[in-house]
Design an enzyme around this catalytic site. Structure first.
Site, PDB file in Angstrom:
ATOM      1  N   LYS A 152       0.825  -1.211   0.000  1.00  0.00           N
ATOM      2  CA  LYS A 152       0.000   0.000   0.000  1.00  0.00           C
ATOM      3  C   LYS A 152       0.866   1.271   0.000  1.00  0.00           C
ATOM      4  CE  LYS A 152      -3.631  -2.456  -0.362  1.00  0.00           C
ATOM      5  NZ  LYS A 152      -4.332  -3.304   0.581  1.00  0.00           N
TER       6      LYS A 152
HETATM    7  C1  LIG Z   1      -5.400  -4.430   0.835  1.00  0.00           C
HETATM    8  C2  LIG Z   1      -6.869  -4.262   0.908  1.00  0.00           C
HETATM    9  C3  LIG Z   1      -7.613  -4.567   2.060  1.00  0.00           C
HETATM   10  C4  LIG Z   1      -7.036  -5.298   3.219  1.00  0.00           C
HETATM   11  O1  LIG Z   1      -5.999  -4.632   3.848  1.00  0.00           O
HETATM   12  P1  LIG Z   1      -5.192  -5.393   5.003  1.00  0.00           P
HETATM   13  O2  LIG Z   1      -4.487  -4.276   5.711  1.00  0.00           O
HETATM   14  O3  LIG Z   1      -4.258  -6.339   4.307  1.00  0.00           O
HETATM   15  O4  LIG Z   1      -6.163  -6.087   5.860  1.00  0.00           O
HETATM   16  C5  LIG Z   1      -8.955  -4.250   2.097  1.00  0.00           C
HETATM   17  N1  LIG Z   1      -9.558  -3.685   1.031  1.00  0.00           N
HETATM   18  C6  LIG Z   1      -8.901  -3.407  -0.102  1.00  0.00           C
HETATM   19  C7  LIG Z   1      -9.630  -2.761  -1.223  1.00  0.00           C
HETATM   20  C8  LIG Z   1      -7.543  -3.714  -0.211  1.00  0.00           C
HETATM   21  O5  LIG Z   1      -6.892  -3.478  -1.360  1.00  0.00           O
END
Ligand SMILES: *Cc1c(COP(=O)(O)O)cnc(C)c1O
Length: 390
Positions: free
Chosen positions: A184
């Site tokens: 991210k």
């Molecule tokens: C990455 C992601 C998540 C989950 O994030 P985590 O921190 O790994 O739990 C949820 N929604 C979307 C759209 C994502 O891309």
């Protein structure tokens, strides 16, 4: 062609992050402590949130959000098929029913009109995902939520740094969950943040740590620091100070990282925007795009190969790519449980078949970006459909 493989998404971790993590380890506070508290405050300030709660994932944030809003069996939650499984799995976790509606053809965000049409007497909440970092139509969704007395939860996993009409995503009072997963825009390895109304977040804090309430106990006894009461069966979702150490330093370099993302996006757009073979991502005028992903869509009429082979050709040219996302209704659990067919959500399905995500990370060099562009244009030149002369 480049000689080494370019990873789809390499995080940018500098000496500052390394030093801060080492300091955290030396401090003796490994789990939630002073750095977690500081990171919560710094993050809250950076998105102008009313309050913030640091967690070990965005998934945890979404799960806790549904819990504190009392969403459970018999309730329906409207959301998008164009998302990662986490956004919908949490609805199943609380025993509620996900109701998917299709997305807008340009942004691939949930369609507000379709949301309104899907509302029933059982609808309790909407989970809106800011796909690829482009904010959803928040005004329209907020108006629907207000009119039908629904909770609006934002899945802002892609949207650190995004804003809608000048207001940062996360600055509202409704619950909003961010992700700091390794790929991210801002990372703590694993991690997340829930923002929103301070009272809701006070409850969320208890739910996120075993349902443990220290104040409830001390109210009834002269108990010392050891005393606590379990007021409900909560979860184990807290962030550690080791994660927060990373986050504190990532936040300091965040604006520069976003600037580099925008530069790369502009370079991609000018390389691909004029070709009839590609559909480049759009950004509406009233939003700031966080550019978590650069999703290129292929026009099948202009190419002799499909998306899957396009990805193979990218890999053969040492460029990593990905697909965001295989729509929820095409995964076996959801397909089988709700009897979905691919064309139940035709916009999401068609976009899925055409899309690939190109490498996009502030860690990319100018040469990396040039290599991605060369690979894409070379594949188009090799597999472009030739037209007969008129
Ligand atoms: C990455 C992601 C998540 C989950 O994030 P985590 O921190 O790994 O739990 C949820 N929604 C979307 C759209 C994502 O891309």
């Amino acid at each position: 062609m480049r000689s080494s493989f370019l990873s789809f998404s390499l995080p940018l971790i500098g000496q500052e992050e390394i030093n801060e993590v080492v300091e955290a380890l030396k401090s003796g506070w490994l789990t939630s402590g002073p750095r977690t508290k500081q990171f919560e405050q710094d993050f809250r300030d950076s998105v102008q949130a009313p309050a913030a709660l640091a967690l070990n994932s965005c998934t945890a944030g979404l799960h806790v959000a549904l819990k504190v809003l009392n969403v459970g069996p018999g309730d329906e939650v409207i959301t998008t098929p164009m998302t990662f499984a986490a956004s919908v799995n949490v609805i199943e976790h609380v025993g509620a029913t996900p109701v998917l509606v299709d997305v807008e053809p340009d942004t691939l965000n949930i369609q507000p009109d379709a949301v309104e049409r899907a509302i029933t007497q059982n609808t309790k909440a909407i989970i809106a995902v800011h796909y690829a970092g482009h904010p959803v139509e928040l005004n329209a969704l907020r108006a629907i939520a207000e009119q039908y007395h629904l909770h609006l939860i934002e899945d802002a996993a892609h949207a650190v740094g995004a804003s809608f009409e000048g207001q940062p995503i996360g600055s509202g009072s409704n619950l909003t969950a961010f992700s700091f997963y390794a790929t991210k825009n801002l990372t703590t390895g694993e991690g997340g943040m829930l923002t929103g109304d301070p009272d809701l977040l006070d409850h969320a804090r208890i739910v996120s740590l075993h349902g443990m309430n220290r104040e409830a106990w001390s109210r009834y006894s002269a108990g010392g620091k050891w005393a606590y009461d379990i007021v409900e069966p909560g979860f184990k979702y807290n962030m550690t100070d080791i994660q927060a150490a990373l986050g504190l330093q990532q936040l300091k370099r965040f604006d520069r990282m976003q600037e580099r993302r925008r530069e790369i996006v502009q370079t991609y757009n000018s390389a691909f925007g004029h070709s009839g073979a590609f559909l480049t991502p759009t950004t509406r005028e009233h939003v700031t795009n966080a550019w978590h992903l650069y999703v290129l869509r292929l026009r099948s009429s202009e190419l002799t190969i499909g998306r899957d082979q396009f990805i193979q050709e990218m890999t053969a040219r040492n460029i990593g790519t990905s697909v965001h996302f295989i729509p929820i209704h095409m995964h076996s659990f959801y397909r089988n449980k709700y009897n979905y067919v691919p064309d139940d959500f035709p916009v999401a399905h068609a976009a899925f078949q055409q899309m690939l995500s190109l490498p996009l990370s502030p860690s990319m060099s100018h040469q990396d970006v040039a290599d991605v562009i060369d690979a894409v244009l070379d594949i188009r030149a090799t597999f472009g459909r030739r037209r007969a002369a008129a």
